[in-house]
Design a protein around this motif. Structure first.
Motif, mmCIF file in Angstrom:
data_model
loop_
_atom_site.group_PDB
_atom_site.id
_atom_site.type_symbol
_atom_site.label_atom_id
_atom_site.label_comp_id
_atom_site.label_asym_id
_atom_site.label_seq_id
_atom_site.Cartn_x
_atom_site.Cartn_y
_atom_site.Cartn_z
ATOM 1 N N ASP A 325 -128.589 54.090 34.811
ATOM 2 C CA ASP A 325 -129.545 55.185 34.722
ATOM 3 C C ASP A 325 -128.754 56.493 34.693
ATOM 4 O O ASP A 325 -127.907 56.729 35.566
ATOM 5 C CB ASP A 325 -130.497 55.185 35.926
ATOM 6 C CG ASP A 325 -131.394 53.959 35.928
ATOM 7 O OD1 ASP A 325 -131.937 53.624 34.867
ATOM 8 O OD2 ASP A 325 -131.539 53.332 36.998
ATOM 9 N N ARG A 326 -129.046 57.332 33.707
ATOM 10 C CA ARG A 326 -128.279 58.561 33.508
ATOM 11 C C ARG A 326 -129.175 59.773 33.768
ATOM 12 O O ARG A 326 -130.279 59.874 33.207
ATOM 13 C CB ARG A 326 -127.726 58.598 32.081
ATOM 14 C CG ARG A 326 -126.885 59.832 31.738
ATOM 15 C CD ARG A 326 -126.428 59.749 30.292
ATOM 16 N NE ARG A 326 -125.745 60.958 29.858
ATOM 17 C CZ ARG A 326 -124.434 61.154 29.937
ATOM 18 N NH1 ARG A 326 -123.660 60.196 30.437
ATOM 19 N NH2 ARG A 326 -123.891 62.277 29.509
ATOM 20 N N TYR A 327 -128.681 60.688 34.612
ATOM 21 C CA TYR A 327 -129.399 61.915 34.935
ATOM 22 C C TYR A 327 -128.495 63.099 34.606
ATOM 23 O O TYR A 327 -127.325 63.133 35.005
ATOM 24 C CB TYR A 327 -129.744 61.970 36.422
ATOM 25 C CG TYR A 327 -130.475 60.756 36.953
ATOM 26 C CD1 TYR A 327 -131.862 60.738 37.041
ATOM 27 C CD2 TYR A 327 -129.769 59.630 37.386
ATOM 28 C CE1 TYR A 327 -132.527 59.629 37.547
ATOM 29 C CE2 TYR A 327 -130.424 58.517 37.886
ATOM 30 C CZ TYR A 327 -131.810 58.522 37.966
ATOM 31 O OH TYR A 327 -132.460 57.421 38.456
ATOM 32 N N VAL A 328 -129.047 64.072 33.899
ATOM 33 C CA VAL A 328 -128.281 65.281 33.571
ATOM 34 C C VAL A 328 -129.183 66.491 33.743
ATOM 35 O O VAL A 328 -130.330 66.493 33.281
ATOM 36 C CB VAL A 328 -127.739 65.251 32.122
ATOM 37 C CG1 VAL A 328 -126.975 66.542 31.819
ATOM 38 C CG2 VAL A 328 -126.837 64.046 31.906
ATOM 39 N N VAL A 329 -128.672 67.528 34.405
ATOM 40 C CA VAL A 329 -129.380 68.806 34.530
ATOM 41 C C VAL A 329 -128.454 69.898 34.032
ATOM 42 O O VAL A 329 -127.231 69.845 34.246
ATOM 43 C CB VAL A 329 -129.804 69.056 35.997
ATOM 44 C CG1 VAL A 329 -128.599 69.144 36.927
ATOM 45 C CG2 VAL A 329 -130.638 70.330 36.100
#
Length: 464
Positions: A325-329
């Motif tokens: 699972d990839r999260y980017v902000v």
């Protein structure tokens, strides 16, 4: 857009500002300080009035702005400031000033017409139409009425055209890549665990290979307005890359998106669902689905700021241990600069994590941090030069048992990319694009170090 002479029409026909002499202001007889204050105020207003009438809106704005703390709330001052702000590219400031005018004088038709223009400039179409219609109902002078009607016609046309819009493209590209498989240039490595002894030679697939390539790409974007503020947005893209010799590294991707966009004045809010399939050598390599939420704000006519949050669920059909699972902000800023070449610059920063879904394999996930900068300049009416640079750091979640046993190190990568491109328009729909890109990846484990240079030139056909 209609020429911004509506202000001049209104000033000529309705009278812009009435400068009231000091003795009519109720100044106490013999009050020298009050007379001096009123004289200074009158001088400022007369100077700003002259600049506005001469169309020197930016100069009028700069003259009046320092006195806002003193004169805000004075209808004459606020009206002049509103016009100067609007026609020097600051519609939001114009709205604030003109709202103050209407708060004390709701029947001020000039201010109501100008705030209608300001609402239109910020995308508040419904509010703009309402204010224009209010002025039109008061039977303004003929020339002013005609100008307002042009704005109302433009709003009607814009709404009709905005109902559904579709844009598409198809592009063919040829090029050369110095490292089609993003692999190390070394066929052997010194192994620290074995006292620096060299490894066995790697297969050709594991060492960088250069090749010519061709790409065919096509895509579309669609927008459907369901109100003045809400749009349904979506799109899709297909990209196929084939190599002359190393066809085992041929790739193909297909992605799609669907979401909604809300426009409120200078602010845009969007949320989009995303899907992607990626193939290597005609076999499915990775699937991804997720969403992105974004806020974008036009600070003025020349600058924009945005923030975004993206989530992707990555699945590898043949390597399920890599599922993550990839999260980017991130946040970005862009600004158009004044000058002969109309330069535009941008910058962004971001951070996130690719979290492995297999609990006992933290080394397959990583945290990431990066930044990007870039810009473009115009070379004449048809050519644009684009440049960009980026850097990303990736720290993996733990030691890979096999690699750590050999190289005695946990993996950490730092990747740098630079790019230079030229886009040349051939008429309304055709564009030639040429690009030169360089990538360098440094790693704590030499196996993952590589560099790559690619050059391409393509012909693109846009459809509107």
């Amino acid at each position: 857009m209609i020429k911004s002479s509506l202000s001049l029409l209104l000033m000529f026909n309705l009278g812009i500002v009435t400068i009231i002499p000091a003795h009519a202001q109720g100044a106490p007889s013999g009050s020298m300080n009050s007379e001096l204050d009123l004289a200074a105020k009158q001088k400022i207003f007369l100077s700003a009035n002259s600049l506005v009438k001469a169309g020197k809106f930016s100069e009028a704005y700069q003259l009046m702005l320092p006195y806002q703390a003193d004169y805000a709330g004075d209808a004459d001052y606020d009206y002049l400031l509103g016009i100067a702000s609007l026609d020097s590219g600051k519609p939001t400031e114009a709205i604030f000033a003109l709202e103050r005018v209407l708060a004390v004088n709701p029947g001020h038709l000039q201010a109501r017409a100008e705030i209608a223009r300001a609402y239109l400039a910020t995308g508040e179409v419904a509010a703009s139409q309402q204010e224009f219609e209010t002025v039109q109902q008061q039977n303004p002078p003929k020339e002013v009425s005609a100008t307002i009607q042009k704005y109302l016609d433009m709003i009607a046309t814009s709404r009709s055209a905005k109902a559904t819009s579709v844009q598409g493209y198809i592009e063919g590209v040829v090029g050369y890549d110095s490292n089609v498989n993003s692999a190390t240039a070394n066929s052997q490595f010194a192994i620290p665990a074995f006292g620096g002894a060299l490894s066995d030679p790697m297969s050709a697939n594991g060492v960088e290979q250069h090749d010519a390539f061709g790409t065919l790409a096509a895509g579309f974007n669609i927008r459907h307005a369901i109100s003045d503020q809400w749009d349904i947005v979506g799109g899709g893209n297909y990209n196929q890359r084939a190599h002359e010799t190393w066809d085992i590294f041929d790739t193909a991707s297909l992605d799609g998106s669907l979401g909604a966009k809300l426009t409120q004045g200078n602010n845009n809010y969007s949320a989009v669902l995303q899907l992607q399939g990626f193939e290597v050598d005609r076999h499915r390599y990775r699937n991804a689905h997720g969403m992105m939420a974004q806020w974008q704000s036009n600070l003025n006519n020349s600058s924009q700021v945005s923030t975004y949050l993206q989530y992707s669920r990555l699945s590898y059909p043949d390597q399920e241990s890599r599922n993550a699972d990839r999260y980017v902000v991130g946040a970005a800023y862009a600004k158009a600069l004044a000058g002969a070449y109309t330069p535009t610059v941008y910058g962004s920063v971001y951070g996130g994590q690719e979290k492995e879904r297999q609990d006992d394999a933290p080394y397959l996930g990583h945290k990431l941090y990066g930044l990007r900068i870039g810009g473009e300049i115009k070379l004449g009416a048809h050519s644009t030069v684009l440049a960009s640079a980026s850097a990303e750091s990736r720290k993996f979640g733990g030691p890979d048992p096999l690699l750590y046993a050999l190289f005695l190190a946990e993996r950490k990568d730092t990747q740098a990319d630079v790019g230079l491109g030229i886009s040349h328009a051939l008429g309304k729909f055709w564009t030639i694009n040429s690009n030169l890109n360089y990538t360098n990846n440094k790693s704590s484990i030499v196996l993952f170090e590589y560099d790559r240079t690619a050059f391409s030139i393509g012909l693109r056909r846009n459809f509107n």
